[in-house]
Motif scaffolding. Structure first.
Motif, short mmCIF file in Angstrom:
data_model
loop_
_atom_site.label_atom_id
_atom_site.label_comp_id
_atom_site.label_asym_id
_atom_site.label_seq_id
_atom_site.Cartn_x
_atom_site.Cartn_y
_atom_site.Cartn_z
N UNK A 1 0.83 -1.21 0.00
CA UNK A 1 0.00 0.00 0.00
C UNK A 1 0.86 1.25 0.00
N UNK A 2 0.23 2.37 -0.34
CA UNK A 2 0.91 3.65 -0.21
C UNK A 2 -0.07 4.74 0.19
N UNK A 3 0.47 5.78 0.80
CA UNK A 3 -0.33 6.94 1.23
C UNK A 3 0.14 8.14 0.44
N UNK A 4 -0.82 8.87 -0.13
CA UNK A 4 -0.46 10.04 -0.94
C UNK A 4 -1.32 11.24 -0.58
N UNK A 5 -0.78 12.42 -0.86
CA UNK A 5 -1.56 13.63 -0.65
C UNK A 5 -2.63 13.72 -1.73
N UNK A 6 -3.64 14.50 -1.47
CA UNK A 6 -4.80 14.59 -2.35
C UNK A 6 -4.70 15.82 -3.25
N UNK A 7 -5.01 15.65 -4.52
CA UNK A 7 -4.99 16.74 -5.49
C UNK A 7 -6.00 17.83 -5.12
N UNK B 1 -6.05 12.85 2.81
CA UNK B 1 -5.11 12.03 2.05
C UNK B 1 -5.80 10.76 1.56
N UNK B 2 -5.10 10.02 0.72
CA UNK B 2 -5.61 8.75 0.20
C UNK B 2 -4.66 7.62 0.53
N UNK B 3 -5.22 6.46 0.88
CA UNK B 3 -4.46 5.23 1.09
C UNK B 3 -4.87 4.29 -0.04
N UNK B 4 -3.89 3.77 -0.77
CA UNK B 4 -4.15 3.04 -2.01
C UNK B 4 -3.37 1.73 -2.02
N UNK B 5 -4.00 0.62 -2.43
CA UNK B 5 -3.20 -0.61 -2.60
C UNK B 5 -2.31 -0.46 -3.83
N UNK B 6 -1.12 -1.03 -3.78
CA UNK B 6 -0.20 -0.93 -4.92
C UNK B 6 -0.73 -1.68 -6.14
N UNK B 7 -1.36 -2.80 -5.89
CA UNK B 7 -1.94 -3.56 -7.00
C UNK B 7 -3.23 -2.86 -7.40
N UNK B 8 -3.41 -2.64 -8.70
CA UNK B 8 -4.63 -1.98 -9.15
C UNK B 8 -5.81 -2.92 -9.00
N UNK B 9 -6.68 -2.56 -8.09
CA UNK B 9 -7.86 -3.35 -7.76
C UNK B 9 -9.06 -2.41 -7.81
N UNK B 10 -10.07 -2.76 -8.58
CA UNK B 10 -11.22 -1.85 -8.75
C UNK B 10 -12.15 -1.82 -7.55
N UNK B 11 -12.39 -2.97 -6.93
CA UNK B 11 -13.39 -3.06 -5.87
C UNK B 11 -12.79 -3.70 -4.62
N UNK B 12 -13.32 -3.33 -3.48
CA UNK B 12 -12.84 -3.85 -2.20
C UNK B 12 -12.89 -5.37 -2.16
N UNK B 13 -13.93 -5.94 -2.71
CA UNK B 13 -14.09 -7.40 -2.68
C UNK B 13 -12.96 -8.11 -3.42
N UNK B 14 -12.26 -7.41 -4.31
CA UNK B 14 -11.18 -8.02 -5.09
C UNK B 14 -9.81 -7.97 -4.40
N UNK B 15 -9.73 -7.32 -3.24
CA UNK B 15 -8.49 -7.28 -2.48
C UNK B 15 -8.23 -8.63 -1.83
N UNK B 16 -6.97 -9.01 -1.71
CA UNK B 16 -6.64 -10.21 -0.95
C UNK B 16 -6.77 -9.87 0.54
N UNK B 17 -6.79 -10.88 1.39
CA UNK B 17 -6.85 -10.65 2.84
C UNK B 17 -5.63 -9.86 3.30
N UNK B 18 -4.46 -10.18 2.75
CA UNK B 18 -3.23 -9.48 3.12
C UNK B 18 -3.29 -8.01 2.69
N UNK B 19 -3.79 -7.74 1.49
CA UNK B 19 -3.92 -6.35 1.01
C UNK B 19 -4.92 -5.57 1.86
N UNK B 20 -6.02 -6.21 2.20
CA UNK B 20 -7.05 -5.56 3.03
C UNK B 20 -6.47 -5.18 4.38
N UNK B 21 -5.78 -6.11 4.99
CA UNK B 21 -5.18 -5.87 6.30
C UNK B 21 -4.14 -4.76 6.22
N UNK B 22 -3.27 -4.82 5.23
CA UNK B 22 -2.22 -3.82 5.08
C UNK B 22 -2.82 -2.44 4.83
#
Length: 194
Positions: free
Chosen positions: A62-68, A76-97
Motif C-alpha cells: 500500500x501507499x499513502x499520498x496527498x490529495x490533489x 489524504x488517500x491510502x491506495x493498494x499498490x496492485x490496481x484493484x477496482x473493488x474492495x471485494x477483489x483485495x486479498x486478505x493481506x492487502x485488506x489488512x495492510x
C-alpha cells in the motif's frame, strides 16, 4: 523515528532498524511482514502515474499520498499498490495492510492537524461515487465545526471527485493544487513516518 516506533509498537506492530514492520492482528488471519519504505519509484493510481514526491508512506502492498483536491487540511488517500477496482477483489493481506496503514496514517495526521476525529471513507464502485477505478480510502482529519452538518463532508468529497473526473475527462481549467504544494505537504507528512 522513536515516536513512530512507539506508536507502531502500541498498535501490535514493530519496526526494526531495517524498517521492516512486523504487524500482527488478533484474528491471526492478517499476520504478515510489511516493509515501510520511502522510495523514488512512481506509483499507479488507476490509469494515473503518481510521482513519488506525492507519496509520504508506503509498504510492500500500500501507499499513502496527498490529495490533489483536499476537502479539509490533511485529506489524504491510502491506495493498494496492485490496481484493484473493488474492495471485494483485495486479498486478505492487502485488506489488512491497507487498513493498518489507514489506522497508522490517520492517527499521525489527527495529531499533526490538531483534529479531534477522523473520517475514513471508501467509494466502492461508480454508483457509490468512485471516479478512479482503483480502491482507495479517503482519510480526513476532522475538527468541531468544520462542516455545519457532519454528513456534509460526504457531499464535499463527491463534489471534489466529480470536479476531478471532469478535469481529467475534459481537461478543463485546472483548479488543482500545484505539484509544489503537494510535494511540500508530502514532505511534511513523510517526516511523521521516518
Amino acid at each position: 523515528m522513536l515516536k513512530v516506533l512507539a506508536l507502531l509498537r502500541s498498535s501490535n506492530a514493530f519496526i526494526s532498524s531495517s524498517r521492516r514492520c512486523y504487524i500482527s492482528h488478533p484474528s491471526k488471519r492478517c499476520c504478515f511482514i510489511s516493509t515501510i519504505k520511502m522510495s523514488t519509484e512512481a506509483y499507479q493510481f488507476g490509469p494515473y502515474t503518481i510521482d513519488a514526491k506525492e507519496v509520504f508512506c508506503s509498504t510492500n502492498l500500500s501507499f499513502a499520498m496527498v490529495n490533489l483536491r483536499p476537502v479539509v487540511p490533511g485529506h489524504v488517500l491510502i491506495v493498494p499498490k496492485r490496481e484493484v477496482k473493488r474492495v471485494v477483489d483485495l486479498t486478505a493481506e492487502e485488506t489488512c495492510d491497507l487498513w493498518l496503514m489507514a489506522q497508522r496514517v490517520g492517527k499521525q495526521l489527527e495529531i499533526y492537524h490538531k483534529a479531534s476525529s477522523l473520517t475514513f471513507t471508501i467509494q466502492d464502485g461508480p454508483e457509490a461515487g468512485q471516479t478512479v477505478a482503483h480502491v482507495h480510502i479517503h482519510i480526513l482529519p476532522r475538527k468541531s465545526g468544520d462542516f455545519e452538518r457532519n454528513d456534509e463532508i460526504y457531499d464535499a468529497i463527491d463534489v471534489k471527485e466529480k470536479e476531478l473526473q471532469q478535469k481529467l475527462d475534459l481537461d478543463k481549467e485546472r483548479k488543482d493544487r500545484s505539484f509544489e504544494e503537494m510535494t511540500q505537504e508530502a514532505d511534511e507528512y513523510r517526516s511523521l513516518f521516518i
